[in-house]
Design an enzyme around this catalytic site. Structure first.
Site, PDB file in Angstrom:
ATOM      1  N   ASN A 109     -27.574  27.239 -42.504  1.00  0.00           N
ATOM      2  CA  ASN A 109     -26.967  27.525 -41.199  1.00  0.00           C
ATOM      3  C   ASN A 109     -27.086  26.346 -40.225  1.00  0.00           C
ATOM      4  OD1 ASN A 109     -26.559  29.924 -42.421  1.00  0.00           O
ATOM      5  ND2 ASN A 109     -27.914  31.134 -41.102  1.00  0.00           N
ATOM      6  N   HIS A 155      16.354  19.547 -16.105  1.00  0.00           N
ATOM      7  CA  HIS A 155      17.123  20.640 -16.741  1.00  0.00           C
ATOM      8  C   HIS A 155      18.084  20.093 -17.809  1.00  0.00           C
ATOM      9  CE1 HIS A 155      15.843  23.029 -13.209  1.00  0.00           C
ATOM     10  NE2 HIS A 155      16.130  21.927 -12.546  1.00  0.00           N
ATOM     11  N   SER A 276      21.302  13.847 -46.200  1.00  0.00           N
ATOM     12  CA  SER A 276      21.611  15.197 -46.636  1.00  0.00           C
ATOM     13  C   SER A 276      22.016  15.137 -48.103  1.00  0.00           C
ATOM     14  CB  SER A 276      22.760  15.757 -45.797  1.00  0.00           C
ATOM     15  OG  SER A 276      23.466  16.738 -46.516  1.00  0.00           O
ATOM     16  N   LYS A 282      25.355  11.875 -43.227  1.00  0.00           N
ATOM     17  CA  LYS A 282      24.248  12.313 -42.388  1.00  0.00           C
ATOM     18  C   LYS A 282      23.038  11.393 -42.367  1.00  0.00           C
ATOM     19  CE  LYS A 282      23.726  16.480 -41.199  1.00  0.00           C
ATOM     20  NZ  LYS A 282      23.508  16.972 -39.873  1.00  0.00           N
ATOM     21  N   GLU A 289      11.447  16.306 -36.459  1.00  0.00           N
ATOM     22  CA  GLU A 289      11.433  17.775 -36.550  1.00  0.00           C
ATOM     23  C   GLU A 289      10.106  18.276 -37.100  1.00  0.00           C
ATOM     24  OE1 GLU A 289      16.238  18.229 -37.240  1.00  0.00           O
ATOM     25  OE2 GLU A 289      14.906  18.031 -38.933  1.00  0.00           O
ATOM     26  N   TYR A 316     -25.724  33.376 -36.938  1.00  0.00           N
ATOM     27  CA  TYR A 316     -24.739  32.964 -37.943  1.00  0.00           C
ATOM     28  C   TYR A 316     -24.099  34.185 -38.604  1.00  0.00           C
ATOM     29  CZ  TYR A 316     -22.459  30.953 -41.957  1.00  0.00           C
ATOM     30  OH  TYR A 316     -21.509  30.617 -42.886  1.00  0.00           O
ATOM     31  N   GLN A 321     -17.668  30.326 -41.626  1.00  0.00           N
ATOM     32  CA  GLN A 321     -17.277  29.453 -42.732  1.00  0.00           C
ATOM     33  C   GLN A 321     -15.796  29.057 -42.648  1.00  0.00           C
ATOM     34  OE1 GLN A 321     -18.954  29.674 -46.808  1.00  0.00           O
ATOM     35  NE2 GLN A 321     -17.039  30.700 -47.301  1.00  0.00           N
TER      36      GLN A 321
END
Ligand code: ARG
Length: 465
Positions: A109, A155, A276, A282, A289, A316, A321
């Site tokens: 621990n 915006h 792509s 593309k 992303e 503990y 864990q």
């Protein structure tokens, strides 16, 4: 090794062993575990709890285990419940009786509590180093674009002109705050839990100050029950990384928008793009992303660790864990994200002409028209109203503000004069925004200089020259 054979009549079922075991995750702590064990053994010898010769055997045994793991000679075995048992079992296999003495005055621990602190300390410094590198890349990009005029948005609508340097330096400020947070968080790691044992310390005459010092802490922790159940530093580290990855995600989102066909402000290098499988034309911003999605993962890790801890009583509990799952996942995803970002930003192509072209759209100098009228003596609200009508007229006649002639302007307000056209020139507008923190090229230069100064201080503090 069948650890519980004294107490148990039957062996743990294979399924329960698999469920209970953590070695497939916590093997990554081996370096810290061995480091802690060596210092623990040194202290046991110093305090007369084990003999000099046993200490020597333990130390040499641990060194050989470390070496063999690092050289790939020794593989982690799923027979062991966790990394702590694995190292101890290996040690006893290698040095015999002396190996069985290592766990005196210690529990897994306090051992795991220590390992995690050592891991986080190491990775916090590593994270600071990575972010400093990222800052360097951003600043280089800013220096190349001090005069690159672009539209600033609110915006996501064209608002006022800025430069790309000012835009990208906004991220430098976010990341600078992340570095500060990481640096500050090192303070919550400065006390050693070793010697707290299972929860109630020990009857052996151990020296906790000694182990704390040897392991680079300033002091031992003050409450043994808190020591073995405290995971605040895990939450804090994950929290900072989650916040930082939220910043990366905002930057990634902006890169996705700016690289779209509609904007064409920037081009992400081939090395950091994907194509792509069906559409030959593309070029997709997959890396950006994924950076967005990684932020989601880090956020969920933060919620995960908070949820694991929220109802665990002292001290503990095995729930703890699971902390490593969130901790390692957060750091590892953070690390690769920063590296990818550095690559993307250092190879980014900035389309200055396109940025300027778009800066001329959207009546970006309307605020400056209103300000011009104020300087000629009108109240701001009246100037704002008149300018609104001018913009309306311009839209109806498909004109930009500098295409409307003075005669027409005079119909809106008598105070318009020849000097007005210079007043709405984008370069002039930018240079006029000469206040501390503003986008004028001089102020952005100042911003860069001050940011560099702050970054240098963190570099020195964390010995990252
Ligand atoms: N593998 C455990 C963890 O990571 C180590 C501590 C186990 N302690 C125990 N009493 N079962 O939390």
């Amino acid at each position: 090794m069948d650890l519980y054979k004294g107490r148990f009549n039957n062996k743990t079922s294979n399924l329960a062993h698999e469920f209970n075991s953590s070695i497939t995750v916590d093997y990554k702590l081996y370096k810290y575990d061995i480091m802690g064990s060596k210092v623990h053994a040194k202290m046991l010898e110093k305090c007369g709890i084990i003999s000099k010769s046993d200490y020597k055997k333990i130390k040499e045994g641990l060194d050989s285990i470390l070496e063999d793991i690092q050289n790939g000679v020794l593989e982690f075995s799923i027979e062991s419940e966790d990394i702590h048992m694995f190292v101890e079992e290996q040690l006893t296999k290698r040095i015999g009786e002396a190996g069985k003495k290592l766990h005196t005055a210690r529990s897994r621990n306090d051992q795991v509590a220590l390992d995690i602190k050592l891991y986080i300390r190491d990775k916090t410094k590593k994270s600071i180093g990575l972010l400093l590198e990222l800052e360097k890349t951003i600043i280089r990009l800013a220096k190349d674009n001090l005069n690159t005029i672009m539209p600033g948005y609110t915006h996501l609508q064209i608002a006022q002109p800025v430069t790309y340097a000012h835009n990208i330096m906004a991220y430098a400020q976010m990341i600078l705050r992340d570095i500060k947070r990481l640096d500050d968080s090192l303070k919550s790691l400065d006390a050693s839990p070793l010697g707290s044992c299972a929860l109630a310390a020990t009857t052996y005459p151990i020296d906790r100050e000694f182990t704390a010092r040897e392991l680079g802490f300033t002091k031992p922790t003050l409450n043994s029950m808190d020591s073995v159940s405290d995971r605040d530093h895990v939450i804090e580290f994950i929290n900072i990384l989650a916040m930082s990855s939220m910043h990366f995600s905002r930057l990634a989102e902006e890169m996705i928008i700016y690289s779209s066909q509609e904007f064409r402000f920037i081009e992400i290098a081939d090395e950091y793009s994907s194509g792509s499988s069906i559409m030959p034309q593309k070029k997709n911003p997959d890396m950006a992303e994924l950076i967005r999605a990684k932020a989601a993962r880090l956020n969920s890790n933060l919620i995960g660790i908070l949820t694991v801890l929220k109802a665990t009583p002292l001290s503990y509990n095995k729930d703890l864990q699971e902390d490593k799952y969130y901790l390692f996942d957060s750091f590892e995803n953070f690390e690769i994200t920063v590296k990818i970002l550095i690559g993307m930003l250092s190879t980014l192509k900035v389309n200055k002409n396109r940025m300027l072209e778009m800066a001329h759209k959207g009546y970006i100098n309307a605020t400056d028209t209103a300000d011009y009228l104020v300087k000629k003596g009108l109240a701001f609200r009246d100037a704002y109203y008149i300018t609104g009508s001018i913009v309306n007229y311009a839209i109806e006649n498909d004109l930009s503000l500098n295409e409307i002639n003075l005669e027409t302007y005079k119909n809106f307000s008598e105070v318009f004069d020849e000097d007005y056209y210079q007043y709405i020139d984008l370069k002039f507008i930018l240079e006029e925004r000469d206040v501390f923190g503003g986008p004028s090229p001089n102020r952005v230069k100042e911003q860069i200089k001050l940011t560099e100064q702050e970054l240098k201080a963190f570099k020195i503090h964390n010995h990252l020259e």
